[in-house]
Design a protein around this motif. Structure first.
Motif, PDB file in Angstrom:
ATOM      1  N   LEU A 144       0.881  -1.165   0.000  1.00  0.00           N
ATOM      2  CA  LEU A 144       0.000   0.000   0.000  1.00  0.00           C
ATOM      3  C   LEU A 144       0.912   1.206   0.000  1.00  0.00           C
ATOM      4  O   LEU A 144       1.628   1.458   0.970  1.00  0.00           O
ATOM      5  N   ARG A 145       0.928   1.927  -1.122  1.00  0.00           N
ATOM      6  CA  ARG A 145       1.926   2.975  -1.330  1.00  0.00           C
ATOM      7  C   ARG A 145       1.278   4.350  -1.456  1.00  0.00           C
ATOM      8  O   ARG A 145       0.207   4.483  -2.063  1.00  0.00           O
ATOM      9  N   PRO A 146       1.969   5.377  -0.938  1.00  0.00           N
ATOM     10  CA  PRO A 146       1.455   6.741  -1.061  1.00  0.00           C
ATOM     11  C   PRO A 146       1.886   7.428  -2.353  1.00  0.00           C
ATOM     12  O   PRO A 146       1.722   8.635  -2.494  1.00  0.00           O
ATOM     13  N   VAL A 147       2.449   6.671  -3.282  1.00  0.00           N
ATOM     14  CA  VAL A 147       2.900   7.237  -4.558  1.00  0.00           C
ATOM     15  C   VAL A 147       2.524   6.293  -5.689  1.00  0.00           C
ATOM     16  O   VAL A 147       2.400   5.079  -5.501  1.00  0.00           O
ATOM     17  N   ARG A 148       2.348   6.847  -6.866  1.00  0.00           N
ATOM     18  CA  ARG A 148       2.064   6.046  -8.056  1.00  0.00           C
ATOM     19  C   ARG A 148       3.278   5.177  -8.379  1.00  0.00           C
ATOM     20  O   ARG A 148       4.403   5.679  -8.463  1.00  0.00           O
ATOM     21  N   PRO A 149       3.088   3.872  -8.551  1.00  0.00           N
ATOM     22  CA  PRO A 149       4.244   3.010  -8.844  1.00  0.00           C
ATOM     23  C   PRO A 149       4.837   3.316 -10.207  1.00  0.00           C
ATOM     24  O   PRO A 149       4.112   3.601 -11.164  1.00  0.00           O
ATOM     25  N   LYS A 150       6.155   3.255 -10.288  1.00  0.00           N
ATOM     26  CA  LYS A 150       6.855   3.523 -11.539  1.00  0.00           C
ATOM     27  C   LYS A 150       7.360   2.243 -12.204  1.00  0.00           C
ATOM     28  O   LYS A 150       7.706   2.252 -13.379  1.00  0.00           O
ATOM     29  N   GLU A 151       7.420   1.154 -11.445  1.00  0.00           N
ATOM     30  CA  GLU A 151       7.933  -0.091 -11.992  1.00  0.00           C
ATOM     31  C   GLU A 151       6.913  -0.709 -12.950  1.00  0.00           C
ATOM     32  O   GLU A 151       5.765  -0.933 -12.591  1.00  0.00           O
ATOM     33  N   SER A 271       3.022  -8.218 -11.072  1.00  0.00           N
ATOM     34  CA  SER A 271       2.072  -8.748 -12.058  1.00  0.00           C
ATOM     35  C   SER A 271       2.092 -10.274 -12.114  1.00  0.00           C
ATOM     36  O   SER A 271       1.083 -10.897 -12.463  1.00  0.00           O
ATOM     37  N   ASP A 272       3.206 -10.903 -11.740  1.00  0.00           N
ATOM     38  CA  ASP A 272       3.276 -12.363 -11.721  1.00  0.00           C
ATOM     39  C   ASP A 272       2.360 -12.967 -10.665  1.00  0.00           C
ATOM     40  O   ASP A 272       2.026 -14.157 -10.724  1.00  0.00           O
ATOM     41  N   LEU A 273       1.957 -12.157  -9.675  1.00  0.00           N
ATOM     42  CA  LEU A 273       1.151 -12.669  -8.554  1.00  0.00           C
ATOM     43  C   LEU A 273      -0.327 -12.343  -8.673  1.00  0.00           C
ATOM     44  O   LEU A 273      -1.099 -12.678  -7.784  1.00  0.00           O
ATOM     45  N   LYS A 274      -0.734 -11.715  -9.775  1.00  0.00           N
ATOM     46  CA  LYS A 274      -2.132 -11.266  -9.830  1.00  0.00           C
ATOM     47  C   LYS A 274      -3.120 -12.421  -9.944  1.00  0.00           C
ATOM     48  O   LYS A 274      -4.313 -12.236  -9.706  1.00  0.00           O
ATOM     49  N   GLY A 275      -2.640 -13.626 -10.277  1.00  0.00           N
ATOM     50  CA  GLY A 275      -3.521 -14.789 -10.288  1.00  0.00           C
ATOM     51  C   GLY A 275      -3.555 -15.533  -8.973  1.00  0.00           C
ATOM     52  O   GLY A 275      -4.323 -16.493  -8.816  1.00  0.00           O
ATOM     53  N   THR A 276      -2.744 -15.113  -8.010  1.00  0.00           N
ATOM     54  CA  THR A 276      -2.693 -15.786  -6.717  1.00  0.00           C
ATOM     55  C   THR A 276      -3.969 -15.497  -5.938  1.00  0.00           C
ATOM     56  O   THR A 276      -4.362 -14.339  -5.765  1.00  0.00           O
ATOM     57  N   ALA A 277      -4.619 -16.539  -5.442  1.00  0.00           N
ATOM     58  CA  ALA A 277      -5.907 -16.364  -4.758  1.00  0.00           C
ATOM     59  C   ALA A 277      -5.783 -15.460  -3.543  1.00  0.00           C
ATOM     60  O   ALA A 277      -6.666 -14.639  -3.280  1.00  0.00           O
ATOM     61  N   ARG A 278      -4.702 -15.603  -2.783  1.00  0.00           N
ATOM     62  CA  ARG A 278      -4.528 -14.782  -1.580  1.00  0.00           C
ATOM     63  C   ARG A 278      -4.436 -13.302  -1.936  1.00  0.00           C
ATOM     64  O   ARG A 278      -4.982 -12.443  -1.243  1.00  0.00           O
ATOM     65  N   VAL A 279      -3.709 -13.005  -3.011  1.00  0.00           N
ATOM     66  CA  VAL A 279      -3.538 -11.618  -3.443  1.00  0.00           C
ATOM     67  C   VAL A 279      -4.873 -11.055  -3.919  1.00  0.00           C
ATOM     68  O   VAL A 279      -5.266  -9.938  -3.560  1.00  0.00           O
TER      69      VAL A 279
END
Length: 324
Positions: A144-151, A271-279
């Motif tokens: 949870l970040r207070p800035v827009r991600p750049k990666e 992005s590799d974890l977006k299919g993880t159920a926990r995430v």
């Protein structure tokens, strides 16, 4: 070289520039790290690091080449780990989350409680850290970040804008002429600010530009402690509205948020974890829960006049006084 731990040690020393910091990162004691490094250099017949006059470890050409090779190996291992984890459809196991101090203190924990109730098989590990942790290196699964991600490899969404305003205790305001009508009226008031060494903090830089240096009577590197100091009556503190408007003991000293300090709140994962159920489950429960508090994050209610309804994100007992 048969021991991956040797490569990890070289890489950690190269990244931190310190044997002590490298040992802490690898969770071994300093003497063990020193002994391993010396044994590796002796076996290879080459120095991997030189000690500078200030005590820092500086990689030699051989050390830099070994660290680069170790980093390539680490990248492959982490990519494999993310690929396997990204295919995990179980609503159980460990989920590592990172958040800033203020968000964890004021808003996040209640949503984590809801998440735990919905998914009791998932163990949440929360790292409270104001630094931006590296999700590619699995320093956390979700941030949870207070800035827009750049990666470019990150995936997520903006939950809300984040407004900032000046706050003080009601007693301080009553003793010093009431709330301000304009930021120019800050002159003559006691201010709470960041430590002198603070850099890259937009709110701290705005305060430094806006007020004289001798106006600061108290400094700390903790926003939570700045809030506590304002509540104790020390002076004005510049706080995110989701903290100042949700906590008893402080009111807005200046009615409107500071427009140039508006930031953002993002929830992101690799992005590799977006299919993880926990995430996915965390995004659904915690991400949506925080997004529903958008009005609080954006400071979009009349903080000096309004009494929040009991069902709102801010309990009704947090009443903001009208300036008279």
């Amino acid at each position: 070289m048969n021991d991956w731990n040797e490569l990890r040690l070289v890489l950690a020393v190269c990244r931190t520039g310190s044997l002590t910091a490298a040992a802490e990162r690898l969770r071994v004691d300093h003497s063990t790290a020193f002994r391993r490094l010396k044994a590796l250099e002796s076996r290879l017949g080459v120095r991997l690091f030189e000690r500078s006059a200030g005590g820092a470890y500086e990689a030699t050409e051989a050390g830099a080449r070994m660290a680069a090779a170790a980093e390539r190996m680490e990248d492959e291992v982490l990519a494999m780990d993310r690929d396997i984890t990204g295919r995990d459809h179980r609503l159980s196991g460990r989920l590592r989350v990172t958040s800033s101090e203020t968000l964890a203190f004021s808003r996040l924990t209640r949503h984590l409680a809801a998440f735990r109730e919905a998914h009791p098989g998932i163990v949440v590990e929360l790292t409270v850290d104001n630094r931006v942790l590296n999700l590619s290196r699995r320093e956390a699964d979700i941030a949870l970040r207070p800035v827009r991600p750049k990666e470019g490899e990150l995936w997520g969404r903006r939950l809300a804008n984040v407004a900032w305003a000046l706050y003080a205790s009601p007693e301080y305001l009553e003793a010093h002429g009431g709330a301000l009508a304009h930021v120019a009226e800050l002159e003559g008031h006691a201010l709470i600010g960041w430590e002198y060494a603070a850099s890259g903090i937009q709110a701290a830089e705005w305060l430094a530009r806006t007020a004289a240096a001798d106006a600061f009577v108290y400094r700390t590197n903790s926003l939570i402690n700045q809030f506590v100091a304002a509540r104790a009556g020390i002076g004005f503190a510049l706080l995110p509205c989701y903290l100042g408007d949700s906590q008893p003991g402080v009111v807005r000293a200046l009615r409107a948020p500071v427009p140039e300090l508006e930031g953002e709140l993002w929830i992101v994962a690799h992005s590799d974890l977006k299919g993880t159920a926990r995430v996915r489950a965390f995004f659904d429960v915690v991400g949506e829960g925080l997004a529903r508090e958008r009005e609080l994050f954006e400071g979009r209610f009349d903080a000096n006049d309004a009494v929040r309804p009991a069902s709102s994100a801010v309990p009704s007992r947090f009443i903001k006084k009208r300036r008279t």
